[in-house]
Scaffold this active site. Structure first.
Site: not given
Ligand SMILES: Cc1cc2nc3c(=O)[nH]c(=O)nc-3n(C[C@H](O)[C@H](O)[C@H](O)COP(=O)(O)OP(=O)(O)OC[C@H]3O[C@@H](n4cnc5c(N)ncnc54)[C@H](O)[C@@H]3O)c2cc1C
Length: 344
Positions: A160, A229, A325
């Protein structure tokens, strides 16, 4: 170039937050980006489809929403080479590839958002990260007023992560992503759920299975506003993991190549007693603790408050700080969940 003033972003973010930007630009070509760079805007946020963005104040900064479209395909004996405009929709690209028998992206089906955002956090799902297929990325640099090519290595991809989230943050725009997909297809079926597929399988079978699995697990933002998420899975030292494992032998864990251990953020939230937790119009999804949802008319601040509360509870229980995130965008640009929390 298309420009709008006092523009509601409600339809442009998957949390359905009604933040208003004083000005939004829709540059649709390199020439329009050059034009934009002449304005020397100091505070702005580059927005794709807003599926990884939380506007946490009622007023948003100036928005640049690149609108460059187009897919071109070339090939040689071994590879397909695709150059794709940043404003193409990610899932449409996956479908386009499968329809044209260009295989490889199928595990990443149904991830919401734009092609331009995909390298930013190196999107990943079902055992595949997009970096695997990225050859290079074209980046328009506002200060230099030109397009620069970043090779795969220069993109500094990680879990990520990429250079676009770090050093290059707020200094330009991804205009095109260039993919290189091998003609010899290697399915990735190791992930739970996909290993049920019985060979021989096609990329189309994998895509359909991924779609089915995702639809059964994740709420559709069109029906229940969310950004997937919310937190990253934390990666901890082997020592901390071994201490935790003594207390929680059932703790899901994924050893990393460098000796560290990745933990499941959703599990940590659930064990902190927060799965299904709801306060007013915001909550932790009943089936998937990693997903925060806007049930009706929550503000961005309500969601930020819940995120901060979750961070606090997980920290108290496990001594682990969950990082988000999702990108937090305040009136003056990007902020962190912790910064927002300390202001609450
Ligand atoms: C239901 C749901 C499920 C999801 N599942 C997954 C998943 O499985 N895996 C996963 O990795 N993610 C997942 N996500 C997160 C999201 O889909 C990805 O992060 C996606 O890449 C975001 O695309 P976007 O265009 O909506 O980005 P935005 O939210 O608009 O922007 C995200 C970031 O990219 C930057 N950005 C956007 N476009 C550009 C550009 N052209 N140039 C430079 N910077 C740009 C923004 O500034 C911001 O920092 C999910 C989200 C939802 C809502």
């Amino acid at each position: 170039m298309k420009i709008q003033h006092q523009f509601s972003l409600q339809a442009l973010n998957s949390f359905n937050i009604n933040a208003v930007t004083p000005k939004i630009f829709f540059p649709a070509s390199i020439n329009e980006l050059v034009e934009l760079s002449h304005l020397h805007i100091e505070q702005y946020y580059v927005l794709g489809e807003g599926s990884n963005t939380l506007f946490c104040q009622q007023t948003a900064p100036v928005i640049i929403k690149p609108s460059i479209k187009g897919i071109s395909v070339e090939q040689d004996e071994d590879y397909f080479y695709l150059s794709v405009g940043c404003a193409e929709n990610w899932h449409d690209l996956v479908e386009y590839c499968i329809e044209h028998e260009i295989d490889g992206l199928e595990n990443l089906a149904l991830i919401p958002g734009s092609v331009g955002a995909a390298p930013v956090q190196n999107i990943g799902a079902y055992g595949v990260e997009v970096e695997r297929f990225i050859d290079c990325v074209s980046w328009f640099d506002f200060a230099k007023q030109e397009v620069i090519e970043f090779s795969h290595n220069e993109c500094q991809f990680g879990y990520r992560e990429s250079i676009f989230k770090q050093q290059l943050k707020s200094s330009g725009v991804i205009t095109h992503v260039h993919f290189k997909l091998p003609k010899v297809w290697q399915p990735v079926l190791s992930y739970q759920g996909l290993n049920e597929l019985v060979p021989p399988v096609s990329a189309s079978d994998v895509m359909l299975k991924v779609i089915q699995l995702r639809q059964s697990k994740l709420p559709d933002p069109k029906e229940l506003a969310n950004a997937g998420s919310f937190f990253k899975n934390p990666v901890v030292s082997a020592t901390l993991f071994s201490d935790l494992q003594q207390q929680y032998p059932e703790m899901p864990h994924y050893p990393q190549k460098n000796g560290q251990v990745k933990l499941a953020a959703g599990w940590l939230i659930e064990k902190s007693g927060l799965k299904g937790y709801r306060i007013g119009d915001v909550g932790v999804h009943e089936k998937q603790a990693l997903v925060l949802v806007n049930y009706h008319k929550a503000s961005g601040q309500n969601i930020a408050e819940l995120a901060h509360y979750i961070q606090k509870r997980v920290k108290q229980k496990f001594n682990i700080l969950l990082n988000t995130e999702v990108r937090f965008i305040g009136e003056q640009g990007e902020v962190t969940c912790t910064e927002i929390g300390s202001q609450l």
